[in-house]
Motif scaffolding. Structure first.
Motif, PDB file in Angstrom:
ATOM      1  N   SER A   1      11.099  64.295  49.310  1.00 57.90           N
ATOM      2  CA  SER A   1      10.721  64.075  47.905  1.00 57.90           C
ATOM      3  C   SER A   1      10.101  62.699  47.720  1.00 57.90           C
ATOM      4  O   SER A   1       9.111  62.552  46.988  1.00 57.90           O
ATOM      5  CB  SER A   1      11.946  64.207  46.998  1.00 57.90           C
ATOM      6  N   VAL A   2      10.653  61.710  48.389  1.00 57.74           N
ATOM      7  CA  VAL A   2      10.074  60.360  48.302  1.00 57.74           C
ATOM      8  C   VAL A   2       8.658  60.356  48.863  1.00 57.74           C
ATOM      9  O   VAL A   2       7.750  59.751  48.287  1.00 57.74           O
ATOM     10  CB  VAL A   2      10.973  59.342  49.027  1.00 57.74           C
TER      11      VAL A   2
ATOM     12  N   TRP B   1      -1.917  68.129  48.095  1.00 58.13           N
ATOM     13  CA  TRP B   1      -1.323  68.518  46.814  1.00 58.13           C
ATOM     14  C   TRP B   1      -0.466  69.772  46.959  1.00 58.13           C
ATOM     15  O   TRP B   1       0.570  69.904  46.292  1.00 58.13           O
ATOM     16  CB  TRP B   1      -2.405  68.710  45.760  1.00 58.13           C
ATOM     17  N   LEU B   2      -0.871  70.676  47.848  1.00 57.63           N
ATOM     18  CA  LEU B   2      -0.042  71.850  48.097  1.00 57.63           C
ATOM     19  C   LEU B   2       1.290  71.438  48.723  1.00 57.63           C
ATOM     20  O   LEU B   2       2.346  71.954  48.359  1.00 57.63           O
ATOM     21  CB  LEU B   2      -0.785  72.827  49.020  1.00 57.63           C
TER      22      LEU B   2
ATOM     23  N   VAL C   1       2.797  60.086  47.784  1.00 55.38           N
ATOM     24  CA  VAL C   1       1.433  60.612  47.833  1.00 55.38           C
ATOM     25  C   VAL C   1       0.824  60.586  46.434  1.00 55.38           C
ATOM     26  O   VAL C   1      -0.324  60.166  46.246  1.00 55.38           O
ATOM     27  CB  VAL C   1       1.413  62.039  48.425  1.00 55.38           C
ATOM     28  N   VAL C   2       1.595  61.007  45.448  1.00 53.44           N
ATOM     29  CA  VAL C   2       1.092  61.003  44.058  1.00 53.44           C
ATOM     30  C   VAL C   2       0.817  59.577  43.595  1.00 53.44           C
ATOM     31  O   VAL C   2      -0.239  59.298  43.011  1.00 53.44           O
ATOM     32  CB  VAL C   2       2.111  61.708  43.125  1.00 53.44           C
TER      33      VAL C   2
ATOM     34  N   PHE D   1      -2.688  55.137  42.002  1.00 55.04           N
ATOM     35  CA  PHE D   1      -2.880  53.688  41.873  1.00 55.04           C
ATOM     36  C   PHE D   1      -3.730  53.062  42.970  1.00 55.04           C
ATOM     37  O   PHE D   1      -4.339  52.017  42.755  1.00 55.04           O
ATOM     38  CB  PHE D   1      -1.520  52.985  41.820  1.00 55.04           C
ATOM     39  N   PHE D   2      -3.764  53.664  44.150  1.00 53.76           N
ATOM     40  CA  PHE D   2      -4.465  53.037  45.268  1.00 53.76           C
ATOM     41  C   PHE D   2      -5.656  53.853  45.745  1.00 53.76           C
ATOM     42  O   PHE D   2      -6.176  53.630  46.827  1.00 53.76           O
ATOM     43  CB  PHE D   2      -3.495  52.794  46.427  1.00 53.76           C
ATOM     44  N   GLN D   3      -6.074  54.836  44.983  1.00 54.09           N
ATOM     45  CA  GLN D   3      -7.236  55.672  45.273  1.00 54.09           C
ATOM     46  C   GLN D   3      -7.177  56.293  46.665  1.00 54.09           C
ATOM     47  O   GLN D   3      -8.175  56.320  47.398  1.00 54.09           O
ATOM     48  CB  GLN D   3      -8.557  54.891  45.099  1.00 54.09           C
TER      49      GLN D   3
END
Length: 142
Positions: A60-61, A82-83, A66-67, A72-74
């Motif tokens: 989960s972390v 995303w999957l 990743v999100v 914030f860091f492009q």
């Protein structure tokens, strides 16, 4: 490590020697401290939970990182990233909901009371079975 650091702070014979944290930047010191707290947190998870919970927490972390990195860091992401985030967060949510719905075992006093009640029922059942069998004749084998 702590003993060496404390000893080097009070070493009056060799004041020219470098200390234990000599050359560490504040970021490096923060990293060492965070890693130490992470180790303590993992120990608590293994003591009070299990390895599955630790694995769900780590994944989960990673999904949340990743999100955050994409926002914030492009960080360049693709559909697979995303999957993976969706799968990890969905399975974690499902597992935790099932784990919360499972009833915890009763406290020891309650367990003892239930066992005594069960033994009392078994005694009356066995006494009743014997009295019913006493009046019936035994059948001969054969």
């Amino acid at each position: 490590a702590v003993v060496i650091y404390v000893q080097s702070c009070f070493d009056k014979k060799h004041p020219e020697t470098k200390g234990f944290l000599e050359g560490y930047t504040p970021l490096a010191i923060a990293l060492v401290i965070f890693q130490a707290f992470h180790g303590i947190a993992v120990a608590f998870v293994y003591k009070y939970a299990d390895a599955i919970v630790k694995n769900f927490a780590n994944s989960s972390v990673m999904a949340i990182l990743v999100v955050v990195s994409a926002t914030f860091f492009q960080l360049s992401t693709n559909v697979h990233s995303w999957l993976g985030v969706v799968i990890v967060l969905t399975t974690t949510y499902c597992y935790m909901n099932i784990a919360l719905k499972i009833a915890a075992p009763p406290p020891p006093a309650e367990t003892e009371r239930l066992l005594e009640a069960g033994e009392a029922k078994e005694e009356t059942r066995s006494v009743g079975d014997e009295s019913e069998m006493a009046g019936k004749p035994l059948k001969a084998a054969g």
